[in-house]
Design an enzyme around this catalytic site. Structure first.
Site, mmCIF file in Angstrom:
data_model
loop_
_atom_site.group_PDB
_atom_site.id
_atom_site.type_symbol
_atom_site.label_atom_id
_atom_site.label_comp_id
_atom_site.label_asym_id
_atom_site.label_seq_id
_atom_site.Cartn_x
_atom_site.Cartn_y
_atom_site.Cartn_z
ATOM 1 C CG ASP A 74 24.970 -11.811 11.068
ATOM 2 O OD1 ASP A 74 24.023 -11.675 11.803
ATOM 3 O OD2 ASP A 74 25.960 -10.700 11.366
ATOM 4 C CG ASP A 134 20.361 -9.053 12.676
ATOM 5 O OD1 ASP A 134 20.558 -8.687 13.920
ATOM 6 O OD2 ASP A 134 21.336 -9.547 11.775
#
Length: 203
Positions: free
Chosen positions: A164, A182
């Protein structure tokens, strides 16, 4: 007094080739919807997954592994880049269950393909685009969950962790870091929810 000319039984305005010459051609034309929808679905899936994987690689090459460099702010204290590895699912839940999440991702991908073309949900362009976003997100994070990006010497908990890098903050609250995969998953799911519960018009 001249007599009126006879009227032809065939439609005079039609030109040769203006309509399909047989019922088979009409049937083939009606059944070709899936080809255009397949192209749209694959394009979104492939381009979305590439965008996710490329940005993960680029940001981690630039900013290093988690904790190596401070946040790089786009808008200070609100939006920035910060590398992180999520060993779980949403909000870090289920840490250590990477293989389970990977298996569920594969099952979900198969289910989406069957739903789109087996049950013909792809007749709706809206559903096709939404499913493409979801599939791109699945593949982007599945790559990480399978440990393909992992290198020797990395912490063991990263073996099925997802990279991330997008950081959002508001005051004292910090949203858990996320990535493009995401974002695509959320957008695709929101589109399905909107179409299913708010409007049911054909796409």
């Amino acid at each position: 007094m001249t007599s009126p000319e006879p009227v032809s039984a065939a439609p005079m305005a039609l030109k040769e080739g203006s309509l399909p010459s047989s019922g088979n051609e009409l049937t083939a034309h009606a059944n070709n919807w899936w080809q255009s929808r397949l192209a749209v679905w694959l394009a979104i899936t492939i381009l979305g997954a590439i965008a996710d994987l490329w940005t993960k690689h680029a940001i981690f090459q630039w900013r290093g592994l988690p904790g190596e460099q401070p946040v790089w702010w786009i808008w200070e204290d609100y939006i920035g880049f910060q590398t992180a590895v999520n060993p779980g699912a949403l909000f870090g839940l289920g840490a250590g269950l990477g293989s389970v999440f990977a298996s569920l991702s594969i099952i979900a991908a198969i289910g989406i393909a069957v739903w789109l073309f087996g049950f013909q949900a792809a007749r709706s362009l809206w559903f096709t685009i939404a499913a493409g976003c979801i599939m791109a997100g699945i593949f982007g994070n599945l790559y990480d969950r399978l440990g393909i990006w992992n290198e020797p010497g990395y912490p063991a908990q990263w073996s099925s962790g997802v990279r991330d890098w997008i950081l959002l903050c508001y005051g004292q609250y910090t949203w858990p870091n996320f990535n493009i995969a995401d974002s695509l998953l959320v957008c695709g799911t929101a589109m399905l929810a909107w179409r299913s519960f708010v409007t049911r018009n054909d796409g």
